[in-house]
Motif scaffolding. Structure first.
Motif, short mmCIF file in Angstrom:
data_model
loop_
_atom_site.label_atom_id
_atom_site.label_comp_id
_atom_site.label_asym_id
_atom_site.label_seq_id
_atom_site.Cartn_x
_atom_site.Cartn_y
_atom_site.Cartn_z
N GLN A 273 0.85 -1.20 -0.04
CA GLN A 273 0.07 -0.16 0.15
C GLN A 273 0.80 1.48 0.07
OE1 GLN A 273 -3.17 0.04 -0.29
NE2 GLN A 273 -4.02 -1.66 0.74
N GLU A 274 0.77 2.04 -1.09
CA GLU A 274 1.34 3.30 -0.98
C GLU A 274 0.42 4.53 -0.89
OE1 GLU A 274 4.16 3.77 -4.08
OE2 GLU A 274 4.46 6.09 -3.65
N LEU A 275 0.66 5.52 0.15
CA LEU A 275 0.04 6.59 0.48
C LEU A 275 0.37 7.57 -0.55
CD1 LEU A 275 -2.19 7.05 2.34
CD2 LEU A 275 -0.60 8.48 3.80
N ALA A 276 -0.68 8.26 -1.21
CA ALA A 276 -0.14 9.54 -2.29
C ALA A 276 -0.64 10.75 -1.71
CB ALA A 276 -0.87 9.23 -3.34
N GLY A 277 -1.58 10.79 -0.80
CA GLY A 277 -2.23 11.89 -0.46
C GLY A 277 -1.89 12.59 0.75
N GLY A 278 -2.90 12.88 1.70
CA GLY A 278 -2.75 13.22 3.11
C GLY A 278 -2.34 12.18 3.98
N VAL A 279 -1.24 12.50 4.81
CA VAL A 279 -0.58 11.32 5.31
C VAL A 279 -1.47 10.69 6.60
CG1 VAL A 279 1.56 11.83 4.63
CG2 VAL A 279 0.94 12.55 6.91
N PHE A 280 -2.24 11.60 7.27
CA PHE A 280 -3.00 11.25 8.44
C PHE A 280 -4.09 10.55 8.01
CE2 PHE A 280 -0.45 15.12 9.78
CZ PHE A 280 0.35 14.26 10.60
N LEU A 281 -4.12 9.25 8.02
CA LEU A 281 -5.30 8.40 7.86
C LEU A 281 -5.99 8.10 9.27
CD1 LEU A 281 -4.64 5.82 5.07
CD2 LEU A 281 -5.59 8.05 4.73
N PRO A 282 -7.42 8.19 9.50
CA PRO A 282 -8.11 7.80 10.74
C PRO A 282 -7.39 6.53 11.48
CG PRO A 282 -9.69 8.69 9.30
CD PRO A 282 -8.18 8.37 8.45
#
Ligand code: GDP
Ligand code: MG
Length: 740
Positions: A273-282
């Protein structure tokens, strides 16, 4: 003065100036700073609930971590001076983000470099700080030189291995929430020859290798790295060689520190899983409320430092217990401010014997309760649900115990004052009714006042009602109050009946006085026909004196009974109460009659009557003409007859006996049995009556005796003397008449 002089380190008390560089969470001696919460308060984080974020940075010693953080977040972590090149960061520091246009309340933790260059081979601290960071942080920034990428055996990889291992160790215990973390690789001194995508591929391969190399605990043998981590990558140019580009790229990187959504995740290479947008996921959030963070972090650190199995769920439960208790105490303070003065006032008034109904108690207490519970809910509901629920009901119990006592005091005061007001109002109206002489209806007064009293009591109970609170139901108190009002009414009605009885008794006495007096006066005229000669009515016979008295007496009493019963019914007295009243009336009437007879047969009175009776017979002839005695008249004969005739009255008078039956009247039958509902107090003021109150040891015979044997004899002697005098006088007048 060196550069550390303005740093808040462990053991220092908090001052604003000391927070310039943030706060040292854990010092080089592995001591936890007890002032973390003060720092969070000073930086307005502690009120944020869940609206805050934690980032930790990892990486080898002197790889520009602190420099990165300072540039990214405007923090002022100490940076190794270019000249000295020795380790500056000790332990773990924390500072709040100072840059605008990022997520709210970002807390950044700068973790001591991990080469162990100055700590020797102390891998222990590295492991411990990794555990601590993972237990608390949503995002772990892994700071790495470009030339270190691909060096699988490098120091960084050792660090990652540690991170993965401790992660499994921690989250093995926390299977329900399976919190994820973001590993954010920031590649430093990126020259640009190798594109970021290539670097990323290399890193992911290395990570997968490391993951497969670590020994996994039982049950997690087949777990994959992406079960626990998301990944993000960024590259930065050389800070010293390309300072402007460095600054602008850091600025760009800063834009990612905003809340993210799951949509910002995309499937990266190798299924990672790679995170592209805002880093703070709930899902990264550790769900520790900001105001509990310091306690939680301290508990976690305590377990880590003491090499205990880090059990985050139980840490969270402990935290919840601690914080819920704390919050409970806090909210109780403002509750106390409202309620304690009321409790005092009530205690004082009760103590002084004049219980006071506190005005607006219901609304005041209800809003205090509501505020207290609400503010507990707002602050404590963020904690472990089970603990929160238990602590909430504990708090409610505590509050309600006090309110319950207060309310019961209030209702007891309302009860007392309500009963007193009712009693006063009824008595007052009766009194003023009596004074004005106007007809008043006792039952109406009682009904009206009772309604009023009940309404006001009910209003008080309703004002104390609290929705959804079972104990705030005051029906029993209401019923008790109504019962007491009825008891008071009964008492007042009894008083009223007594007053009525007194009035009726007075009336009976006065009627008896006239009528019985009249009957006795008739004794004074001894001649037949002297009563009413003109009308031709049958003259009263002396023989039926008692019959007449008894008839007069019973008819007066009958009439009085009618009056009494009618009036008593109008107060809504019960039949029992009326029966008792009538019974008393008959007794008292008899006693009154007895007194009247007593008065009539008093020595002087009765002697006078006998003399009159005798003189009537002696001095007047059958036609009612006064006799003029002549010497030839049989004075002696007339005298003897008259005297004997009058003397027959004495035994007649001595006993109350009816001519028809030759017996005493049936007094016990007339009075009747004591009604079963008559109470002892009903008898208190009653004189005993012979033959009726058998236990008194006086017979009916005695009750009916009007003149005792002695009195009788005495009366005969005195009468004879009087008669003799009259005779002598008549004799003299006869002789004197001749002499003239
Ligand atoms: P830390 O120990 O990882 O926190 O490193 P510091 O931030 O204290 O920096 C260590 C040294 O690296 C300092 O002398 C910095 O000037 C230097 N430095 C900072 N950023 C960079 C960079 O981007 N590239 C290079 N080559 N050096 C840097
Ligand atoms: Mg540093």
């Amino acid at each position: 003065m060196n550069g550390n002089a303005h740093m808040a380190s462990v053991g220092d008390g908090p001052t604003d100036a000391q927070y310039e560089h943030g706060i040292q969470v854990i010092d080089e001696d592995k001591q936890f700073n007890p002032h973390i919460n003060s720092y969070l308060q000073a930086t307005d984080v502690s009120e944020a609930g869940f609206n805050y974020h934690l980032i930790s940075v990892f990486g080898s010693q002197s790889t520009g971590k602190s420099t990165l953080l300072n540039n990214l977040f405007g923090t002022e972590f100490n940076v190794m001076s270019e000249a000295e090149r020795r380790q500056t960061t000790k332990g773990i520091w924390m500072s709040k983000n100072k840059r605008a246009s990022m997520a709210d309340n970002i807390l950044v933790m700068d973790v001591e470099g991990t080469d162990g260059r100055e700590r020797g081979e102390d891998q222990d601290f590295e492991r411990k700080s990794a555990l601590f960071a993972l237990a608390t942080s949503e995002v772990l920034i892994v700071n790495i030189w470009e030339h270190q990428v691909g060096l699988y055996q490098g120091a960084n990889m050792g660090l990652l291995k540690t991170v993965f291992e401790v992660n499994l160790q921690i989250f093995q215990k926390d299977k329900q929430s399976t919190p994820r973390s973001l590993l954010f690789f920031v590649i430093r001194d990126h020259i640009g020859v190798t594109p970021l995508s290539n670097l990323r591929t290399t890193l992911v391969q290395d990570l997968t290798k490391i993951w497969s190399s670590i020994s996994k605990p039982q049950g997690l043998e087949n777990s994959r790295i992406e079960d626990y981590f998301d990944f993000a990558f960024a590259a930065l140019p050389h800070k010293i060689l390309q300072p402007e580009k460095f600054v602008s790229e850091v600025q760009e990187l800063g834009k990612r520190f905003i809340p993210g959504t799951p949509r910002s995740k995309e499937q990266g290479e190798n299924g990672k899983q790679e995170l592209a947008g805002g880093v703070f996921l709930p899902e990264y959030h550790r769900r520790i409320p900001a105001d509990g963070f310091s306690v939680y972090a301290e508990g976690v650190w305590d377990q880590i430092v003491n090499n205990k199995d880090l059990d985050l769920p139980s840490q969270q439960e402990l935290l919840a217990q601690f914080r819920c208790d704390e919050i409970s105490r806090e909210v109780l303070v403002s509750f106390d401010e409202v309620i304690a003065p009321l409790e005092e006032q009530q205690a004082e008034s009760t103590h002084s014997g004049k219980p006071v109904v506190l005005p607006d108690l219901g609304s005041t207490a209800r809003s205090a309760r509501e505020k207290c519970v609400k503010s507990f809910e707002v602050n404590a509901s963020r904690y472990h649900k089970g603990v929160y629920k238990t602590k909430r009901s504990e708090l409610e119990t505590k509050i309600d115990q006090r309110l319950k006592a207060l309310y019961h005091g209030q209702l007891s005061a309302a009860h007392k004052s309500g009963v007193a007001a009712f009693s006063d109002a009824v008595s007052g109206k009766v009194k003023s009714g009596q004074k004005s002489g106007a007809a008043y209806e006792f039952a109406e007064i009682v009904d009206k006042e009772k309604k009023k009293a009940l309404e006001s009591f009910e209003k008080e109970t309703q004002s104390l009602y609290i929705e959804g609170v079972p104990w705030a139901n005051f029906k029993p108190q209401y019923q008790l109050f109504e019962k007491e009002l009825d008891a008071v009414s009964a008492r007042l009605r009894k008083d009223e009946m007594r007053r009525l009885a007194t009035r009726v008794e007075r009336w009976v006495k006065s009627r008896l006085g006239d009528s019985i007096g009249l009957e006795f006066n008739k004794l004074g005229s001894g001649r037949a026909g002297s009563g009413a000669p003109e009308t031709g009515d049958k003259p009263p016979s002396e023989k039926d004196l008692w019959d007449r008295i008894w008839n007069v007496f019973t008819s007066i009493v009958k009439e009085a009974e009618g009056r009494f019963a009618e009036r008593a019914k109008s107060f809504e007295a019960s039949q029992d109460e009326v029966d008792v009243g009538l019974w008393r009336l008959r007794r008292k009437s008899w006693v009154a009659l007895r007194e009247k007879i007593e008065e009539e047969v008093m020595e002087g009175n009765i002697l006078l009557k006998l003399r009159e009776n005798f003189e009537d017979k002696f001095r007047y002839d059958e036609a009612g003409v006064p006799r003029i005695w002549r010497p030839t008249d049989d004075i002696e004969g007339v005298y003897t007859r008259a005297r004997e005739s009058t003397l027959t009255l004495v035994p007649l008078l001595s006993k109350f006996r009816l001519s028809t039956t030759k017996e005493s009247p049936d007094l016990p039958g007339f009075i009747g049995n004591q009604p079963p509902s008559a109470e002892a107090e009903d008898e208190e003021d009653l004189a005993p009556i012979g033959g009726v109150d058998e236990h008194e040891g006086k017979s009916l015979e005695e009750e009916m005796t009007v003149l005792s044997e002695n009195k009788r004899q005495d009366l005969v002697v005195r009468f004879k003397k009087t008669a003799d005098g009259v005779y002598v006088e008549a004799k003299r007048s006869a002789i004197g008449g001749i002499a003239q």
